[in-house]
Design a protein around this motif. Structure first.
Motif, short mmCIF file in Angstrom:
data_model
loop_
_atom_site.label_atom_id
_atom_site.label_comp_id
_atom_site.label_asym_id
_atom_site.label_seq_id
_atom_site.Cartn_x
_atom_site.Cartn_y
_atom_site.Cartn_z
N TYR A 212 0.82 -1.09 0.11
CA TYR A 212 -0.08 -0.06 -0.19
C TYR A 212 0.73 1.34 0.09
O TYR A 212 0.72 2.32 -0.88
CB TYR A 212 -1.01 0.05 1.25
CG TYR A 212 -1.73 1.00 1.51
CD1 TYR A 212 -2.80 1.64 0.58
CD2 TYR A 212 -1.20 2.13 2.45
CE1 TYR A 212 -3.38 2.59 0.87
CE2 TYR A 212 -1.86 3.46 2.37
CZ TYR A 212 -3.14 3.62 1.71
OH TYR A 212 -3.57 5.11 2.06
N ALA A 213 1.86 1.31 0.99
CA ALA A 213 2.74 2.70 0.97
C ALA A 213 3.58 2.62 -0.35
O ALA A 213 3.48 3.75 -0.83
CB ALA A 213 3.95 2.28 2.41
N SER A 214 4.01 1.83 -0.93
CA SER A 214 4.70 1.78 -2.22
C SER A 214 3.68 2.24 -3.16
O SER A 214 4.24 2.70 -4.19
CB SER A 214 5.21 0.38 -2.61
OG SER A 214 6.17 0.27 -3.53
N SER A 215 2.57 1.82 -3.20
CA SER A 215 1.66 2.21 -4.41
C SER A 215 1.37 3.66 -4.41
O SER A 215 1.22 4.29 -5.26
CB SER A 215 0.64 1.41 -4.23
OG SER A 215 -0.45 1.64 -3.04
N LYS A 216 1.44 4.17 -2.95
CA LYS A 216 1.24 5.52 -2.91
C LYS A 216 2.48 6.38 -3.07
O LYS A 216 2.36 7.66 -3.39
CB LYS A 216 0.64 5.90 -1.40
CG LYS A 216 -0.65 5.28 -1.10
CD LYS A 216 -1.88 5.98 -2.10
CE LYS A 216 -3.15 5.56 -1.80
NZ LYS A 216 -4.18 6.15 -2.69
N LEU A 217 3.72 5.99 -2.87
CA LEU A 217 4.93 6.77 -2.49
C LEU A 217 5.90 6.30 -3.51
O LEU A 217 6.90 6.94 -3.77
CB LEU A 217 5.41 6.40 -1.07
CG LEU A 217 4.86 6.99 -0.01
CD1 LEU A 217 5.79 6.51 1.14
CD2 LEU A 217 4.40 8.33 0.10
N GLY A 218 5.48 5.19 -4.37
CA GLY A 218 6.56 4.83 -5.46
C GLY A 218 7.86 4.34 -4.88
O GLY A 218 8.65 4.00 -5.46
N GLY A 219 7.40 3.61 -3.61
CA GLY A 219 8.36 2.98 -3.10
C GLY A 219 8.27 3.00 -1.68
O GLY A 219 7.20 3.46 -1.14
N VAL A 220 9.20 2.60 -0.83
CA VAL A 220 9.18 2.78 0.76
C VAL A 220 10.21 3.69 1.44
O VAL A 220 11.28 3.72 0.47
CB VAL A 220 9.25 1.37 1.33
CG1 VAL A 220 7.72 0.56 1.09
CG2 VAL A 220 10.29 0.60 1.05
N THR A 221 10.28 3.97 2.64
CA THR A 221 11.25 4.77 2.90
C THR A 221 11.76 4.14 4.64
O THR A 221 10.94 3.32 4.89
CB THR A 221 10.89 6.23 3.34
OG1 THR A 221 9.73 6.18 4.34
CG2 THR A 221 10.06 6.83 1.97
N GLY A 222 12.61 4.78 5.18
CA GLY A 222 12.94 4.38 6.55
C GLY A 222 11.97 4.39 7.28
O GLY A 222 11.69 3.43 8.24
N ASP A 223 11.12 5.56 7.20
CA ASP A 223 9.86 5.77 8.07
C ASP A 223 8.81 4.59 7.95
O ASP A 223 8.20 4.08 8.89
CB ASP A 223 9.13 6.90 7.81
CG ASP A 223 9.96 8.31 8.25
OD1 ASP A 223 10.73 8.18 9.18
OD2 ASP A 223 9.83 9.35 7.62
#
Length: 247
Positions: A212-223
C-alpha cells in the motif's frame, strides 16, 4: 558478530560493545540480523512479564508497563517513523508532497492521532489476550515484527534517491531474507502452531502495508520500515488474541 551489534545498537538502546563509526554497508549487511535483535527483545519482554504477571495479574498496570518497556528498549525509534508515515499517507496529497511531509521533523495531527490509536490498540490487546498465551505474545511480538521489517525492506524499492533507509534497501536481497527467515523459523517452530499462525498473519500484514505504501509513494522509506514493524507487532497480538478466543 560485529554486524549483529550494529543492528542491536541501531534498533535498540542496548549497547554491549562500543561502536562509534558505522558505514552504509554496515547498516545494509546488518539487516539479516534484525530478527535476532527481535529475539533478544522477546527474551527481555518475556522475563519482564514473568516477573510482573504473578504480582499484577493481566491488569491495566501490567499492560501499561509492558508497553513502556518496549518504548524504553527501542527508544521509541519506530513510533517516530510510524507518525511520519501516517502524516504523509493520510494527507491525501501527491506523491512528492507526501514524501516532503514525511521528511518534516514535526509531527502533524494525523501522525499524533494514529500513534494514540496504535498505542490504545496495543494496550487493549495486551489486556485481552488469554493469560495462558501472554508469554507467547510478548516473546513473539518483536521477533515477528523485525521479520516483517526485513520483508518490507527486501520486497519493495526505496522511494527516495538517498536516505538512511536506502542503505538497507540497496543491500538487502533474497539472501538477506533467507537468513532472517531461517532465524525466525528456528525460534518459532518449537513454540507450535499458534506461533506459526502469528508469523503468517504478521508477515501478511507487513507485506500488505508495504504494498500500500509503495503504491502511494512509489516505493518505501525508512519511516515506512518503522511503521511496518509496529503494525506487524500489533497484528501478532491480534492474531494471538483471536487464537485464544476461537481456537
Amino acid at each position: 558478530m560485529r554486524l549483529f551489534f550494529v543492528a542491536l545498537q541501531f534498533l535498540t538502546r542496548i549497547h554491549i560493545v562500543k561502536q562509534d563509526s558505522w558505514t552504509a554497508e554496515d547498516f545494509g549487511h546488518s539487516t539479516r540480523f534484525f530478527p535476532l535483535v527481535g529475539l533478544v527483545q522477546g527474551v527481555i519482554y518475556l522475563l519482564f512479564a514473568w516477573l510482573l504477571l504473578p504480582v499484577l495479574g493481566q491488569s491495566a498496570v501490567f499492560a501499561s508497563l509492558m508497553l513502556i518497556l518496549t518504548i524504553i528498549i527501542t527508544g521509541g525509534l519506530h513510533y517516530d517513523g510510524f507518525m511520519d508515515t501516517m502524516d504523509g499517507l493520510l494527507s491525501a496529497r501527491s506523491r512528492e508532497r507526501m514524501l516532503e511531509i514525511m521528511k518534516d521533523s514535526r509531527v502533524g495531527s494525523y501522525g499524533a492521532l494514529a500513534a494514540i490509536c496504535l498505542i490504545l490498540l496495543q494496550w487493549s490487546l495486551l489486556r485481552e489476550i488469554d493469560e495462558s498465551l501472554i508469554f507467547l505474545a510478548v516473546y513473539t511480538m518483536p521477533l515477528i515484527g523485525r521479520m516483517g521489517m526485513v520483508l518490507v525492506i527486501a520486497a519493495f524499492p526505496y522511494a527516495r534517491p538517498q536516505g538512511l533507509g536506502k542503505a538497507f534497501a540497496d543491500i538487502a536481497d533474497m539472501g538477506t531474507l533467507l537468513v532472517a527467515g531461517v532465524t525466525t523459523l528456528a525460534a518459532l517452530i518449537p513454540l507450535g502452531q499458534a506461533a506459526m499462525a502469528a508469523l503468517a498473519a504478521g508477515l501478511a500484514a507487513a507485506y500488505l502495508f508495504g504494498h500500500y505504501a509503495s503504491s502511494k509513494l512509489g516505493g518505501v522509506t525508512g519511516d515506512v520500515y518503522g511503521a511496518a514493524e509496529l503494525l506487524t507487532e500489533a497484528t501478532v497480538l491480534a492474531s494471538i488474541l483471536a487464537i485464544g478466543k476461537f481456537a
